[in-house]
Structure formats: C-alpha cells, structure tokens
Write a protein that holds these residues in place. Structure first.
Motif, mmCIF file in Angstrom:
data_model
loop_
_atom_site.group_PDB
_atom_site.id
_atom_site.type_symbol
_atom_site.label_atom_id
_atom_site.label_comp_id
_atom_site.label_asym_id
_atom_site.label_seq_id
_atom_site.Cartn_x
_atom_site.Cartn_y
_atom_site.Cartn_z
ATOM 1 N N LYS A 82 0.821 -1.220 0.000
ATOM 2 C CA LYS A 82 0.000 0.000 0.000
ATOM 3 C C LYS A 82 0.853 1.268 0.000
ATOM 4 N N ALA A 83 2.136 1.135 0.191
ATOM 5 C CA ALA A 83 3.022 2.310 0.214
ATOM 6 C C ALA A 83 3.107 2.916 -1.180
ATOM 7 N N GLU A 84 3.190 4.247 -1.242
ATOM 8 C CA GLU A 84 3.242 4.950 -2.522
ATOM 9 C C GLU A 84 4.436 5.906 -2.561
ATOM 10 N N HIS A 86 6.000 9.575 -3.515
ATOM 11 C CA HIS A 86 5.488 10.944 -3.557
ATOM 12 C C HIS A 86 6.431 11.912 -4.267
ATOM 13 N N TYR A 87 7.559 11.405 -4.763
ATOM 14 C CA TYR A 87 8.526 12.241 -5.467
ATOM 15 C C TYR A 87 9.071 11.466 -6.660
ATOM 16 N N LEU A 88 9.469 12.193 -7.689
ATOM 17 C CA LEU A 88 10.052 11.593 -8.876
ATOM 18 C C LEU A 88 11.340 10.850 -8.510
ATOM 19 N N LEU A 89 11.468 9.625 -8.990
ATOM 20 C CA LEU A 89 12.613 8.732 -8.774
ATOM 21 C C LEU A 89 12.741 8.200 -7.357
ATOM 22 N N ARG A 90 11.733 8.431 -6.532
ATOM 23 C CA ARG A 90 11.776 7.862 -5.183
ATOM 24 C C ARG A 90 10.963 6.576 -5.136
ATOM 25 N N ALA A 91 11.374 5.671 -4.267
ATOM 26 C CA ALA A 91 10.654 4.414 -4.073
ATOM 27 C C ALA A 91 9.670 4.551 -2.916
ATOM 28 N N PRO A 92 8.551 3.834 -2.962
ATOM 29 C CA PRO A 92 7.590 3.880 -1.858
ATOM 30 C C PRO A 92 8.255 3.453 -0.542
ATOM 31 N N LEU A 93 8.333 4.382 0.400
ATOM 32 C CA LEU A 93 9.002 4.140 1.678
ATOM 33 C C LEU A 93 10.389 3.534 1.475
ATOM 34 N N ASN A 94 11.055 4.004 0.400
ATOM 35 C CA ASN A 94 12.436 3.603 0.088
ATOM 36 C C ASN A 94 12.599 2.108 -0.159
ATOM 37 N N ASP A 95 11.528 1.437 -0.575
ATOM 38 C CA ASP A 95 11.534 -0.007 -0.779
ATOM 39 C C ASP A 95 12.633 -0.410 -1.775
ATOM 40 N N MET A 138 3.256 5.422 -7.933
ATOM 41 C CA MET A 138 3.210 6.814 -7.483
ATOM 42 C C MET A 138 1.835 7.124 -6.898
ATOM 43 N N ALA A 139 1.811 8.024 -5.906
ATOM 44 C CA ALA A 139 0.549 8.521 -5.373
ATOM 45 C C ALA A 139 -0.215 9.212 -6.515
ATOM 46 N N PRO A 140 -1.544 9.110 -6.523
ATOM 47 C CA PRO A 140 -2.327 9.641 -7.644
ATOM 48 C C PRO A 140 -2.055 11.108 -7.977
ATOM 49 N N ASP A 141 -1.900 11.966 -6.962
ATOM 50 C CA ASP A 141 -1.668 13.385 -7.253
ATOM 51 C C ASP A 141 -0.308 13.610 -7.916
ATOM 52 N N VAL A 142 0.690 12.835 -7.511
ATOM 53 C CA VAL A 142 2.018 12.966 -8.104
ATOM 54 C C VAL A 142 2.004 12.409 -9.532
ATOM 55 N N ARG A 143 1.311 11.293 -9.716
ATOM 56 C CA ARG A 143 1.202 10.715 -11.061
ATOM 57 C C ARG A 143 0.531 11.705 -12.019
ATOM 58 N N GLY A 216 6.395 13.068 3.662
ATOM 59 C CA GLY A 216 7.678 13.623 4.063
ATOM 60 C C GLY A 216 8.791 13.198 3.140
ATOM 61 N N ILE A 217 9.781 14.058 2.972
ATOM 62 C CA ILE A 217 10.869 13.823 2.047
ATOM 63 C C ILE A 217 11.681 12.575 2.392
ATOM 64 N N LEU A 218 11.735 12.184 3.670
ATOM 65 C CA LEU A 218 12.509 11.010 4.071
ATOM 66 C C LEU A 218 11.901 9.708 3.551
ATOM 67 N N ASN A 219 10.597 9.727 3.339
ATOM 68 C CA ASN A 219 9.890 8.464 3.117
ATOM 69 C C ASN A 219 9.487 8.194 1.670
ATOM 70 N N GLY A 220 10.095 8.913 0.758
ATOM 71 C CA GLY A 220 9.825 8.659 -0.650
ATOM 72 C C GLY A 220 8.520 9.250 -1.101
#
Length: 220
Positions: A82-84, A86-95, A138-143, A216-220
């Motif tokens: 369920k993790a998404e 939120h930033y370009l080139l980031r992994a969901p919760l850094n997976d 990606m989260a829908p708003d970011v997509r 948050g920026i830490l969590n992708g």
C-alpha cells in the motif's frame, strides 16, 4: 538483476533532489534480504525538520519511525503493497525492491564500458525508463503531475537508468537520473556484502500503530 532477487545485500543510497529552489541530500543505509523480503533501512537528511527515519520490512509490512504524526517511541505500520511514492525517482518508503523493478524495465540498453565499484570489477549498462516505469506506484496526485509534465514535453520524461553488473551477473550499483526544467534528481545505490545474512529486529506489536499514508521527504 534476477541473481540479486535471490540474495541479500548491504546497501547505501545517495539521493540528490533539486526543485522549487530547494536542494536536498539524503542517505539511505541498511541491509535487505531480497529472497526473504525483509530488511532494515536508516534514512537521514542532515538539517531537516525531521532528520532521521528508520524503516523495517518484514512479513509483508513496513514499520516506520520518525514520521510526522507518529509518537517518538512508536512505530507506524502499513502493508508494504500500500506504500506509494510521492517524489520523482523515489521508491515507496524507500523499498529496495522497487528500484530493482525499475532497473529490470530499462529500455534501449547500451554497454558503456567497465569500471571498478568499491573494488569490484563491473560492466556498466545504460538505458531509459518509460513513463509507466517512472510512475510505478506513485501517489495519484504525483502521477497526475507527471502525466501533465509528459504532455507538456510531448514525450516521456528524460529519465536515465544505469546498472553496474559484476562477473557473477549481480548488480553492484544502480543510478536513476533526470534533469529537466525545474527538477533535477539523481539516486545512486551501491550494493555490498552480497550474500551476507541480514538480521532484522521487528518492532513489538504493542509499539506499532496502523497508518494509511506516510509523507515527508525522508519516506519517498
């Protein structure tokens, strides 16, 4: 790529993000057992309002500390799928698995030569990522924003992928990069101690609080 999915490794990831006049430099360190789908990560952003987060992957769940809305002594917990992002080139919760999926989908691959990565002889391959791969989970708003950016460009976003592969066919380094108006991102990950056991301490259930989204920026 397939070889690493059946193995474990230590990892260190350097993330450079530039956008909206801000520059961020994050590091993600830890270990991951790709065969067992478990691992632990520490995420650091020196000088950030929240400058550290820990993430534990186990049993199809992700445990998160140091996130907004989660008490200092508690862990948030959510299903891994369920993790998404939120930033370009980031992994969901850094997976760590997410980057493997993207690298495996590289297109127009070329052999770029041979290099030493942390003392390991490796062949470097370069390719591009298509829009579907870039916006994976990606989260829908970011997509939506990425779709709009693609429409404005009239082509896929210029996302490059590099993979360094050792003599046993194992990934020892990956890099994703994009540079376009207003946005520059580079994500470099070095893999080490391949095959070494990864020990994971799972937080107690009593210390974990279910969450549906972590930002948050830490969590992708």
């Amino acid at each position: 790529m397939a070889a690493l999915r059946e193995d474990s490794a230590g990892l260190r990831q350097e993330i450079e993000l530039e956008g909206e006049g801000q520059v961020y430099g994050l590091t993600v360190t830890g270990g991951f057992d790709f065969a067992a789908d478990k691992g632990h990560l520490a995420v650091d952003l020196p000088g950030g309002a929240i400058d550290h987060s820990d993430q534990v992957f186990a049993d199809g769940k992700i445990y998160i500390s140091g996130a907004q809305g989660i008490d200092e002594d508690a862990w948030g917990i959510m299903p891994r799928d369920k993790a998404e992002a939120h930033y370009l080139l980031r992994a969901p919760l850094n997976d760590p698995e997410h980057v493997l999926q993207q690298i495996a989908a590289m297109r127009k691959i070329s052999r770029e030569g041979e290099e030493n990565i942390q003392g390991v002889h490796a062949v470097r391959y370069r390719g591009i990522l298509d829009h579907r791969t870039v916006t994976l989970r990606m989260a829908p708003d970011v997509r939506t924003r990425m779709d709009q950016a693609r429409d404005t460009l009239g082509s896929d976003l210029p996302v490059f992928a590099d993979a360094w592969v050792d003599g046993w066919g194992r990934l020892v380094q990956t890099r994703l990069s994009v540079n376009m108006a207003g946005t520059r991102s580079t994500v470099t990950r070095v893999l080490s101690d391949i095959g070494e056991p990864v020990r994971v301490t799972v937080p107690r259930a009593a210390d974990a609080v279910p969450v549906t989204e972590v930002g948050g920026i830490l969590n992708g």
